[in-house]
Write a protein that holds these residues in place. Structure first.
Motif, PDB file in Angstrom:
ATOM      1  N   ILE A 259       9.050   5.181   4.673  1.00 51.79           N
ATOM      2  CA  ILE A 259       8.267   6.274   5.236  1.00 51.79           C
ATOM      3  C   ILE A 259       7.472   6.958   4.132  1.00 51.79           C
ATOM      4  CG2 ILE A 259      10.053   8.057   4.921  1.00 51.79           C
ATOM      5  CD1 ILE A 259       9.349   9.057   7.728  1.00 51.79           C
TER       6      ILE A 259
ATOM      7  N   ARG B 105       0.244   6.048   5.480  1.00 47.28           N
ATOM      8  CA  ARG B 105       1.047   4.837   5.672  1.00 47.28           C
ATOM      9  C   ARG B 105       0.482   3.679   4.847  1.00 47.28           C
ATOM     10  NH1 ARG B 105       0.588   0.763  10.190  1.00 47.28           N
ATOM     11  NH2 ARG B 105       2.549  -0.401  10.165  1.00 47.28           N
TER      12      ARG B 105
ATOM     13  N   TYR C 100       6.121   3.609   8.101  1.00 45.25           N
ATOM     14  CA  TYR C 100       5.751   4.759   8.923  1.00 45.25           C
ATOM     15  C   TYR C 100       5.062   5.816   8.063  1.00 45.25           C
ATOM     16  CZ  TYR C 100       8.770   2.827  12.542  1.00 45.25           C
ATOM     17  OH  TYR C 100       9.334   2.003  13.486  1.00 45.25           O
TER      18      TYR C 100
ATOM     19  N   CYS D 178       2.619  10.628  13.805  1.00 49.45           N
ATOM     20  CA  CYS D 178       3.464   9.569  13.256  1.00 49.45           C
ATOM     21  C   CYS D 178       2.779   8.237  13.508  1.00 49.45           C
ATOM     22  CB  CYS D 178       4.847   9.587  13.909  1.00 49.45           C
ATOM     23  SG  CYS D 178       5.922   8.225  13.385  1.00 49.45           S
TER      24      CYS D 178
ATOM     25  N   GLY E   9       2.955   4.134  13.012  1.00 46.80           N
ATOM     26  CA  GLY E   9       3.897   3.048  12.785  1.00 46.80           C
ATOM     27  C   GLY E   9       3.325   1.730  13.231  1.00 46.80           C
TER      28      GLY E   9
ATOM     29  N   PHE F 208       9.166  11.655  14.360  1.00 42.26           N
ATOM     30  CA  PHE F 208       9.470  10.334  13.798  1.00 42.26           C
ATOM     31  C   PHE F 208      10.663   9.718  14.520  1.00 42.26           C
ATOM     32  CE2 PHE F 208      12.317   7.984  10.985  1.00 42.26           C
ATOM     33  CZ  PHE F 208      11.559   6.835  10.842  1.00 42.26           C
TER      34      PHE F 208
END
Length: 418
Positions: free
Chosen positions: A277, A344, A351, A377, A379, A409
């Motif tokens: 992360i 990211r 993430y 967030c 991902g 998250f």
């Protein structure tokens, strides 16, 4: 088995003035809870004769055990001992054993004992003398007016030794102690009243010996189940069974149990999955990174963070498009989505989390008042965003944003919890 109720009375003007924090009562409560004694009242009273006597009288009517701290020094403002003698109707006399103990204490430290110090070995005739091996003020144990009393110094290390060495063993002699078992369920993403409404049927069906309490804090609500009985293992099994009934209703809000924090829970998720992360924090100013890095071993999953406070760095470091900023502004869904994806990629993380908002107390507009925050967030499956409408308090907004970012998250990482 009847419950044993206790009251703690902390004596001293310094406690009321805020010059000293009463950590003693907090510690005593924990120790009593561990042995099955329920604290029903904590009273703080100043160095005033009438107030202290009133506290004694009221406590005697509602408690089986009364623990008193403070007011045992040798000076005139230390009133606990003479007022206990007055309350119980007995005299204060010299106790040679107590005087000798005080004298030995001073001798060990190479100091001269004064007349005032000698008076600390004078005790009410109606008490049992309890030696204080680490100080000069003895403990005093009373069995009066239908309950048990213990008076102790307010110095924490002296009080703690008396509790551990005398009070706790004594309780098992004078009471048939019940078992009290607590279990905490930690939730985030739902307010107290909404949670209570959601689980009201389950709560109303709880057995009478299992009680539920709601403990709200910043961005969290803890559910505390407290079970009373005689067999700890049986209580643990009963509480576990009740949690299994409850979970289908609230599982998407539950992040942990007992001492687990949101950041430790998320750390476990990342570590177990081998995922990483990274963070881009504008309005939260590094606070979320601080939370994450308080967890030992967080280097296994935390890649790094940036705090791009000014728009130029949102563009230059994170790749936020200038047209996004000009069209939507820094505090917008579009900007926070690009920040999350940008960080990211920047840190090559699985993430990316981002925050951008108006923490206050200034900077708000009619369209975006103080407390407006966007979080995101990014991902493998795309980007999730949330809009928060928080408070007028800057620090509170930062803290609430931190909890919201971590919980966002969690819901992205566990899709079933969305």
């Amino acid at each position: 088995m009847q419950a044993v109720n206790a009251e703690i009375i902390a004596i001293g003007d310094e406690l009321l003035y805020g010059q000293i924090m009463d950590t003693n009562s907090h510690w005593i409560s924990q120790e009593l809870d561990a042995v099955g004694v329920r604290v029903v009242r904590k009273t703080t009273v100043g160095d005033n004769r009438t107030d202290i006597l009133t506290a004694f009288e009221e406590a005697s009517k509602r408690a089986d055990l009364i623990l008193i701290t403070g007011g045992l020094g040798p000076t005139q403002d230390d009133l606990t001992k003479p007022l206990l003698a007055e309350f119980f109707g007995c005299e204060i006399v010299e106790v040679p054993e107590a005087v000798a103990a005080v004298s030995a204490y001073f001798t060990r430290r190479g100091r001269e004992m004064t007349l005032l110090n000698t008076l600390q070995g004078h005790l009410p005739t109606c008490c049992t003398y309890v030696p204080n091996e680490v100080g000069t003020a003895p403990g005093m144990w009373f069995e009066q007016k239908g309950c048990y009393w213990m008076s102790m110094p307010g110095v924490p290390h002296e009080m703690k030794k008396l509790v551990k060495d005398f009070v706790l063993p004594k309780l098992s002699q004078v009471f048939e102690l019940p078992v009290i078992y607590h279990k905490l369920i930690k939730t985030a993403g739902i307010g107290e009243s909404w949670l209570a409404d959601l689980i009201k049927d389950w709560e109303n069906a709880l057995p009478t010996h299992i009680r539920l309490a709601y403990l709200p804090s910043l961005g969290h609500v803890k559910l505390r189940l407290t079970a009373f009985g005689t067999n700890k293992e049986q209580l643990q099994q009963e509480v576990a069974a009740q949690i299994q009934i409850l979970l289908p209703q609230i599982e998407k809000y539950v992040y942990g149990y007992d001492e687990e924090t949101l950041e430790t829970a998320l750390g476990k998720l990342l570590k177990n999955a081998g995922k990483t992360i990274a963070l881009a924090e504008s309005c939260s100013g590094g606070y979320v990174s601080h939370l994450i890095t308080t967890v030992p071993g967080s280097s296994a999953y935390f890649q790094g963070a940036v705090v791009p406070y000014h728009n130029a760095f949102k563009e230059r470091i994170l790749g936020v498009k200038s047209e996004t900023l000009s069209s939507h502004g820094a505090v917008s869904e579009a900007t926070v989505a690009e920040m999350a994806e940008g960080v990211r990629k920047l840190f090559n993380a699985d993430y990316g989390l981002a925050s951008s908002g108006i923490a206050g107390p200034d900077g708000g507009t009619a369209d975006k008042p103080v407390g407006t925050v966007w979080i995101g967030c990014a991902g493998p499956e795309g980007v999730e965003t949330r809009k928060l409408q928080l408070t007028q308090d800057r620090m509170l907004n930062i803290q609430l944003t931190g909890v919201a970012v971590l919980n966002l998250f969690r819901t992205c990482f566990l899709p079933t919890h969305k």
